[in-house]
Design a protein around this motif. Sequence first.
Motif, PDB file in Angstrom:
ATOM      1  N   MET A 189     -85.546 -39.410 -26.125  1.00 12.89           N
ATOM      2  CA  MET A 189     -85.262 -39.642 -24.703  1.00 12.89           C
ATOM      3  C   MET A 189     -84.364 -38.539 -24.152  1.00 12.89           C
ATOM      4  O   MET A 189     -84.580 -38.034 -23.036  1.00 12.89           O
ATOM      5  N   LYS A 190     -83.375 -38.129 -24.927  1.00  8.91           N
ATOM      6  CA  LYS A 190     -82.474 -37.071 -24.459  1.00  8.91           C
ATOM      7  C   LYS A 190     -83.199 -35.737 -24.357  1.00  8.91           C
ATOM      8  O   LYS A 190     -82.932 -34.936 -23.448  1.00  8.91           O
ATOM      9  N   MET A 191     -84.115 -35.483 -25.285  1.00 14.83           N
ATOM     10  CA  MET A 191     -84.903 -34.250 -25.211  1.00 14.83           C
ATOM     11  C   MET A 191     -85.800 -34.248 -23.971  1.00 14.83           C
ATOM     12  O   MET A 191     -85.951 -33.220 -23.293  1.00 14.83           O
ATOM     13  N   ILE A 192     -86.378 -35.394 -23.668  1.00 13.51           N
ATOM     14  CA  ILE A 192     -87.220 -35.522 -22.466  1.00 13.51           C
ATOM     15  C   ILE A 192     -86.372 -35.319 -21.214  1.00 13.51           C
ATOM     16  O   ILE A 192     -86.773 -34.625 -20.270  1.00 13.51           O
ATOM     17  N   LEU A 193     -85.194 -35.905 -21.222  1.00 14.84           N
ATOM     18  CA  LEU A 193     -84.284 -35.769 -20.089  1.00 14.84           C
ATOM     19  C   LEU A 193     -83.933 -34.295 -19.855  1.00 14.84           C
ATOM     20  O   LEU A 193     -83.986 -33.793 -18.729  1.00 14.84           O
ATOM     21  N   LYS A 194     -83.610 -33.606 -20.945  1.00 18.79           N
ATOM     22  CA  LYS A 194     -83.174 -32.209 -20.853  1.00 18.79           C
ATOM     23  C   LYS A 194     -84.329 -31.268 -20.536  1.00 18.79           C
ATOM     24  O   LYS A 194     -84.134 -30.238 -19.877  1.00 18.79           O
ATOM     25  N   THR A 195     -85.533 -31.608 -20.972  1.00 14.21           N
ATOM     26  CA  THR A 195     -86.689 -30.724 -20.787  1.00 14.21           C
ATOM     27  C   THR A 195     -87.381 -30.932 -19.449  1.00 14.21           C
ATOM     28  O   THR A 195     -87.681 -29.965 -18.725  1.00 14.21           O
ATOM     29  N   PHE A 196     -87.638 -32.181 -19.094  1.00 12.72           N
ATOM     30  CA  PHE A 196     -88.508 -32.460 -17.948  1.00 12.72           C
ATOM     31  C   PHE A 196     -87.786 -32.934 -16.687  1.00 12.72           C
ATOM     32  O   PHE A 196     -88.215 -32.612 -15.578  1.00 12.72           O
ATOM     33  N   ILE A 197     -86.729 -33.727 -16.844  1.00  9.54           N
ATOM     34  CA  ILE A 197     -86.177 -34.441 -15.692  1.00  9.54           C
ATOM     35  C   ILE A 197     -84.978 -33.738 -15.058  1.00  9.54           C
ATOM     36  O   ILE A 197     -85.016 -33.342 -13.890  1.00  9.54           O
ATOM     37  N   ASN A 198     -83.918 -33.562 -15.814  1.00  3.68           N
ATOM     38  CA  ASN A 198     -82.689 -33.049 -15.209  1.00  3.68           C
ATOM     39  C   ASN A 198     -82.797 -31.639 -14.638  1.00  3.68           C
ATOM     40  O   ASN A 198     -82.169 -31.342 -13.611  1.00  3.68           O
ATOM     41  N   PRO A 199     -83.573 -30.727 -15.233  1.00  3.27           N
ATOM     42  CA  PRO A 199     -83.697 -29.404 -14.609  1.00  3.27           C
ATOM     43  C   PRO A 199     -84.298 -29.456 -13.206  1.00  3.27           C
ATOM     44  O   PRO A 199     -84.034 -28.583 -12.383  1.00  3.27           O
ATOM     45  N   GLN A 200     -85.107 -30.482 -12.933  1.00  2.00           N
ATOM     46  CA  GLN A 200     -85.761 -30.578 -11.622  1.00  2.00           C
ATOM     47  C   GLN A 200     -85.076 -31.565 -10.683  1.00  2.00           C
ATOM     48  O   GLN A 200     -85.411 -31.615  -9.500  1.00  2.00           O
ATOM     49  N   CYS A 201     -84.142 -32.340 -11.229  1.00  2.00           N
ATOM     50  CA  CYS A 201     -83.573 -33.435 -10.429  1.00  2.00           C
ATOM     51  C   CYS A 201     -82.047 -33.424 -10.415  1.00  2.00           C
ATOM     52  O   CYS A 201     -81.402 -34.488 -10.403  1.00  2.00           O
ATOM     53  N   ASP A 202     -81.477 -32.242 -10.454  1.00  2.75           N
ATOM     54  CA  ASP A 202     -80.025 -32.071 -10.281  1.00  2.75           C
ATOM     55  C   ASP A 202     -79.194 -32.797 -11.341  1.00  2.75           C
ATOM     56  O   ASP A 202     -78.017 -33.111 -11.096  1.00  2.75           O
ATOM     57  N   GLY A 203     -79.778 -33.077 -12.485  1.00  6.26           N
ATOM     58  CA  GLY A 203     -79.027 -33.700 -13.575  1.00  6.26           C
ATOM     59  C   GLY A 203     -78.474 -35.074 -13.253  1.00  6.26           C
ATOM     60  O   GLY A 203     -77.412 -35.460 -13.758  1.00  6.26           O
ATOM     61  N   VAL A 204     -79.199 -35.851 -12.430  1.00  7.44           N
ATOM     62  CA  VAL A 204     -78.651 -37.142 -11.971  1.00  7.44           C
ATOM     63  C   VAL A 204     -78.706 -38.225 -13.043  1.00  7.44           C
ATOM     64  O   VAL A 204     -77.968 -39.205 -12.975  1.00  7.44           O
ATOM     65  N   LEU A 205     -79.584 -38.073 -14.023  1.00  4.92           N
ATOM     66  CA  LEU A 205     -79.642 -39.050 -15.114  1.00  4.92           C
ATOM     67  C   LEU A 205     -78.813 -38.526 -16.286  1.00  4.92           C
ATOM     68  O   LEU A 205     -78.799 -37.333 -16.567  1.00  4.92           O
ATOM     69  N   SER A 206     -78.141 -39.424 -16.962  1.00  5.34           N
ATOM     70  CA  SER A 206     -77.259 -39.038 -18.060  1.00  5.34           C
ATOM     71  C   SER A 206     -77.773 -39.597 -19.382  1.00  5.34           C
ATOM     72  O   SER A 206     -78.557 -40.559 -19.427  1.00  5.34           O
ATOM     73  N   SER A 207     -77.312 -39.006 -20.463  1.00  5.07           N
ATOM     74  CA  SER A 207     -77.677 -39.513 -21.786  1.00  5.07           C
ATOM     75  C   SER A 207     -77.107 -40.915 -21.988  1.00  5.07           C
ATOM     76  O   SER A 207     -77.685 -41.722 -22.731  1.00  5.07           O
ATOM     77  N   PHE A 208     -75.981 -41.228 -21.311  1.00  3.78           N
ATOM     78  CA  PHE A 208     -75.427 -42.583 -21.421  1.00  3.78           C
ATOM     79  C   PHE A 208     -76.382 -43.605 -20.813  1.00  3.78           C
ATOM     80  O   PHE A 208     -76.499 -44.729 -21.309  1.00  3.78           O
TER      81      PHE A 208
END
Length: 708
Positions: free
Chosen positions: A263-282
């Motif tokens: 999930m963290k890899m998906i967050l770092k690869t696909f989501i946060n780079p395009q969405c201002d890092g609004v979702l966190s690993s927490f």
Amino acid sequence: MSQDPDYYQTVSLKLSEVLSDICVNERMIQKRRRTALLFETMQTSSNRLQGINVSIYNFGSRSEGSTTKGLNSDNDTLLCLNEYNMIQDWGEWQPGMLNLLVIQDDTTSPGYCLLQCLRIDEPLPLPTAVLDNEQDGDHTVSRGKVLLKNTALRHAVLPVSVMNGPAESLQGIPGLADQDHVTAYHCKSWPVEARPWLLQQGIGRWPTEDMKRYCETTGCFVVPVSSKNGQNEQLEWRISTSQAERCLMFNLNITQLRCYILMKMILKTFINPQCDGVLSSFMCKTVLFHCIQNTCSNNWVKSNLLACLLCCLTVLQNFVRKENCPHFTIPENNLMAGRISPHNKLRILEILQKIIQSEGRALLEISIDDLGPRLMVTMNMDEAFQYYQTPAQMYAHISAVLLIDTACTVTVCQMDFLRKMSHDGNAIVRENVSNFMLTLTKMYKEVGFSNLEKYALKLLAPLFSSSLGSVIASHDIYTTRSISPEALSWFSVGLNSDVASGRLKLASALYCVGDMGRAEFVLRSTEEKYDPNSIGPLCKCYDHPMYLKQGFTHKCNTGNEELIQHYTAFCVRFLRCEICCVPKELQYEMFRSTQEDRLERNEMVDYWLDWAIVDSLPYLYFLQYKTYGALHRVADQQCALANLDTTFERELILDHRETALNLLGQCMEQENQHNDALRCYIMSLNIRARNNAANFLICRLLCEIVNT
């Protein structure tokens, strides 16, 4: 391919294999956790030994083992200031203590609280009149109560840190993971808002009743930060159940941890780079907890990893759609409140939908730790890539980094203690270090045999023993031109701090007292132990990227923190009160700073510039050169000089290279090679122009040349 009835199972098993190869396995997870726990235990024990009432906690991915080399997760360190007795019930009030009452009312956001100051003589609120006649930036009166502001902990901000919410982040240092330092207070009792969680039971019957009982004993922290939508920006404190969450993480199985890492890899690869890092690993961790609680426990197996991942992503998608991610222990606290703009919401939902519909194919696009390419090879979709590190090589590399982290913690604890005595006299330093060692010995005897605190104290003791031996020996040499049995006894205890520094401090004292025979013996045994190809030099005078030797990395594959004494070499440190144990050539380093230099220094960081500090390997060769010269062993002396000279070429890790060059230059002066000496001093100044003894040494050398 997804029409294959065994598709999910096949992908899950292959994915589990790849994650194991990049060290997401039980062995490495346990190693990461032990290192993190040892770090916080050493730091907390060191504080206790110095009478500092601050406990250190390591939270986050590194302490949980829920990270990889490629994720490069932050170091999340919580500094718990134990000056207050935090209470949620009047029955917990203690006389003579600084008591703070945790209160919540209609103005506080869920998961947040106010801190009311109480009297120390009786269980009553502190009267507001206390603040009427005096200015106090840390307190305020609100609705008839004296409240502590959340800015009161700003004095604990690290001098080189950057504000990042409640955390003080040390960021942007090449080669080092970012570090978040959070200051907080601890409340022994479980948060009132989280008490319903103790009674809940989901489909997965997780957490177990035993886990909940333990979580309840951990209490909570209050962190100095307000909610984004709160009415009391300077008064609200966030309630944190980090210890309980760590307990939950430590009780996850390997599939659950792998799911979280994906999930963290998906967050770092696909989501946060395009969405201002609004979702966190927490948030991902919280999603995982909810999924485990609400699914059958037998779902979380290796052969079902992909299905578990898609389940978590679906729950995350639902949370984003509702803009509500309920905190696991305090569900009323919405982790997404005020964080996601309408544009980012649509973008996140779109990305998650594509990933879920891809049924695992999106994972092939993840470059972190070469996850995608590795998975393609494992699935026979691509040829093997020759540059991959083998699982054994990755394990060895991460083990080496963890060993370096542990060793650095040891040396930082010593430096932090000595920093406070940099300019004290010999008698005061001797008393302080003696008291430190007496307290350490007492603590060591009191803790249990297998207690982690015992291992921490065992790592701290040798370095401090060497310092105490050197302080005593310096006084002995000054008064009697001898070294007392007491000093030698402390030196002996400190010999195994690492492979060299403790022995070199002893050899240095023996040389200064004129006992060349014993000095030569200690130096010879040190050289036999010091294999430049496999020893990792260590210094924490300043932060810099760490270079790992291949031989050192290979050795780190064989154990844990006990390898410090066999395969690391700390730099050798002398306070000014140890000056009689320091050869005159090195004494210049204690006085390297001019008055102008001092104006440019940051004393919180540069305090060590008033010490004599040298890397172990060049100091070994320098002491051999001086000792063999005193013994009139010319051939051995010239061999030592040649080794010192070539050290600069073959040893990439010399943190005090300018000091080693200054020593070499003075050796060249003694060889009447003045041009070579001058070259050494100029090279030294090119490394460090200010705060460098070479400025004086050059003047002295030129004066000598002119007058000859």
